[in-house]
Scaffold this motif. Structure first.
Motif, PDB file in Angstrom:
ATOM      1  N   LEU A 162     -22.482  49.117  -8.239  1.00 11.90           N
ATOM      2  CA  LEU A 162     -23.886  49.012  -8.639  1.00 11.90           C
ATOM      3  C   LEU A 162     -24.637  48.090  -7.690  1.00 11.90           C
ATOM      4  CD1 LEU A 162     -26.227  49.511 -10.578  1.00 11.90           C
ATOM      5  CD2 LEU A 162     -25.306  47.703 -12.052  1.00 11.90           C
ATOM      6  N   ALA A 163     -24.018  46.961  -7.313  1.00 16.86           N
ATOM      7  CA  ALA A 163     -24.657  46.047  -6.362  1.00 16.86           C
ATOM      8  C   ALA A 163     -24.894  46.736  -5.023  1.00 16.86           C
ATOM      9  CB  ALA A 163     -23.792  44.798  -6.180  1.00 16.86           C
ATOM     10  N   ALA A 164     -23.913  47.493  -4.549  1.00 19.05           N
ATOM     11  CA  ALA A 164     -24.066  48.197  -3.271  1.00 19.05           C
ATOM     12  C   ALA A 164     -25.173  49.241  -3.356  1.00 19.05           C
ATOM     13  CB  ALA A 164     -22.741  48.849  -2.874  1.00 19.05           C
ATOM     14  N   ALA A 165     -25.221  49.975  -4.463  1.00 20.58           N
ATOM     15  CA  ALA A 165     -26.267  50.994  -4.616  1.00 20.58           C
ATOM     16  C   ALA A 165     -27.650  50.362  -4.664  1.00 20.58           C
ATOM     17  CB  ALA A 165     -26.008  51.816  -5.881  1.00 20.58           C
ATOM     18  N   THR A 166     -27.774  49.212  -5.324  1.00 20.17           N
ATOM     19  CA  THR A 166     -29.061  48.515  -5.377  1.00 20.17           C
ATOM     20  C   THR A 166     -29.491  48.080  -3.986  1.00 20.17           C
ATOM     21  OG1 THR A 166     -28.520  47.726  -7.608  1.00 20.17           O
ATOM     22  CG2 THR A 166     -30.307  46.612  -6.448  1.00 20.17           C
ATOM     23  N   ALA A 167     -28.558  47.557  -3.206  1.00 24.68           N
ATOM     24  CA  ALA A 167     -28.891  47.132  -1.849  1.00 24.68           C
ATOM     25  C   ALA A 167     -29.337  48.300  -0.989  1.00 24.68           C
ATOM     26  CB  ALA A 167     -27.684  46.433  -1.214  1.00 24.68           C
ATOM     27  N   ARG A 168     -28.777  49.472  -1.221  1.00 22.83           N
ATOM     28  CA  ARG A 168     -29.147  50.637  -0.401  1.00 22.83           C
ATOM     29  C   ARG A 168     -30.559  51.132  -0.714  1.00 22.83           C
ATOM     30  NH1 ARG A 168     -23.387  51.543  -0.825  1.00 22.83           N
ATOM     31  NH2 ARG A 168     -22.559  51.368   1.299  1.00 22.83           N
TER      32      ARG A 168
END
Length: 517
Positions: A327-333
């Motif tokens: 979820l953190a990675a998707a938010t950063a993208r």
């Protein structure tokens, strides 16, 4: 696409030098250049942090409390022991688990995935550094008459060398968000590896427990066959003496053969468990140490099982941590995609030389250099960039839904395992009482038959009841052992030390990368 460079100085050809200088330099002196730079400055101030900042999701309040099925005396609310398999006090099992953690092929795949994710992080970080490109070429050719410099040969060598340096000014967070996303990928890969370790430890313990319980069930089945052989012999003698009929003998023989048919099936189950155990520990079946097959009794735990509470469960479960990192990675993208709505600004320069001979490439005449910013911007048509932002937001919503689902699954699996364990313990209590009564009944019936007080049919019924009770008791013991392993797997234990090692490796990798920078 808007693209401009700053003042350039070219050596070797005065006309080319003057033309290039006036053309490129005028872009800064003109009103278009000043207006564009003013717009870019305003955009930089307004959009220096593209995309939303990540905030970790908060599970439901009820998920952090005690579990529902903890009223059994066999359950403790103490903290979970990471090395839970040691509660069985079996040195052979301890050694097998260590072998599995060191040699299991699934763990090796997971570790390779961590290495791949770390490589992706290093690649993302490389954008924080200046990018350099060195090139050199030597060609021999013929120029047209119009391109030939007066007095020069039409056929000659052309030697070209150059060094280009570019550094992206991360005003809108594209690089930093990309690094943030890569960090999330690394964290997810590490959590996935921890989840694999949980599964491998549980499967290894389960295979060992299945082999041990199958050995006990096999002994029980063979003992039952021996008892039925004795009853068959006794009934045969009574038949010879005229005290029993042929039907009595046939019924005892049929029951005996039915129970004898269970023996090869249980033996096959034991062999399959040992073969699984070999694979889990990274061995061929023929290489499994004989000591792994020596245990003949079902594994038991003689103390309450510590389970902790919901808050500790969600903090410990690797799949929950993996879902949170994704979820953190998707938010950063989202930030990476949003940054593409704004200009990409780079500071760059190059130096090089073009000459007709190798000896002149470092001379002052052929030398050229270039220094200034490069700005590229897909504007005004930003439909593709906005579509990427919308796609990144949708990916984030999906990642959030997967996180919520993972939390609910973790709670469901744990509550289900607790309930199954508690109820199977109650069932064992009842089955043990039935076994003891069946054993008492068959002992009395045998004595009565010897005295002629009962017929062979009564003994047959008592033997059948006793055989069923003994087999049921062995089966419930095996099921309880499996319930315990399912419970420990649902609690997410069994990866603490190995997980710490993987995270320490990530920290070392980060440090090495910083040192290179």
């Amino acid at each position: 696409m808007l693209d401009f460079r700053s003042y350039s100085r070219e050596g070797g050809n005065p006309e080319q030098q003057s033309t290039t200088s006036e053309t490129l330099g005028s872009r800064f002196r003109g009103s278009t250049g000043r207006g564009l730079l003013g717009s870019l400055s305003a955009l930089a101030l307004a959009a220096c942090a593209a995309g939303p900042d990540y905030v970790a999701p908060i599970p439901p309040q009820t998920a952090s409390g005690p579990f529902l099925s903890t009223d059994s005396p066999a359950i403790s609310t103490a903290a979970v022991d990471p090395d839970w398999w040691r509660l069985y006090d079996d040195p052979v099992l301890n050694a097998l688990v260590e072998d599995a953690l060191a040699a299991n092929t699934d763990i090796r795949v997971a570790l390779a995935n961590i290495a791949k994710a770390r490589a992706g992080l290093r690649a993302a970080r490389s954008d924080e550094l200046p990018q350099t490109d060195i090139g050199a070429s030597a060609t021999y050719g013929r120029q047209s008459e119009g391109q030939r410099v007066p007095g020069a040969d039409r056929e000659d060598w052309t030697v070209d060398t150059g060094l280009d340096v570019a550094y992206e000014v991360d005003l809108f967070g594209r690089v930093s968000r990309n690094v943030e996303a890569a960090r999330g990928d690394v964290g997810a890969a590490q959590a996935d590896a921890d989840a694999v370790r949980v599964a491998v430890v549980a499967d290894t313990t389960r295979a060992y427990a299945d082999a041990a319980s199958a050995a006990e069930r096999l002994a029980v089945a063979r003992h039952i066959v021996e008892l039925l052989d004795r009853s068959l012999t006794l009934t045969g003698r009574r038949h010879d003496a005229g005290l029993a009929t042929g039907l009595d003998t046939a019924r005892i023989a049929a029951l005996r053969n039915q129970r004898a048919a269970d023996v090869p099936a249980i033996a096959a189950e034991r062999d399959a468990a040992l073969f699984r155990l070999a694979t889990l520990t990274g061995r061929a079946p023929a290489d499994l140490p004989p000591i792994a097959a020596e245990r003949k009794t079902t594994m038991t735990i003689d103390r309450p099982i510590p389970v902790g509470d919901g808050q500790a469960l969600l903090a410990r479960r690797p799949d929950v941590h993996a879902a949170e990192r994704r979820l953190a990675a998707a938010t950063a993208r989202i930030g990476v995609a949003t940054a593409d709505l704004y200009p990409h600004i780079s500071l760059g320069g190059s130096i090089g030389s073009t000459s007709t001979s190798f000896g002149d490439i470092f001379g002052a005449g052929p030398l050229r250099w270039l220094l200034g910013p490069l700005i590229s911007w897909n504007f005004p048509n930003q439909s593709a960039a906005r579509a990427k932002v919308a796609g990144a937001r949708a990916d984030t919503q999906a990642a959030l839904a997967r996180f919520d689902g993972t939390v609910l699954t973790a709670l469901r699996e744990t509550e289900t395992a607790l309930s199954a364990y508690a109820h199977d313990l109650d069932r064992r209590t009842a089955l043990n009482a039935a076994y003891e009564e069946a054993e008492r009944a068959v002992t009395i019936t045998r004595a009565q038959q010897r005295e002629g007080a009962v017929n062979s049919l009564d003994l047959l019924d008592a033997e059948r009841t006793f055989a069923d009770a003994r087999a049921d008791l062995a089966a419930i013991d095996a099921r309880i052992a499996d319930d315990q392993i399912n419970l420990f797997e649902a609690l997410g234990g069994g990866w603490g030390d190995a997980g710490a090692v993987s995270r320490a490796g990530a920290a070392q990798d980060d440090g090495a990368d910083l040192a290179e920078r």
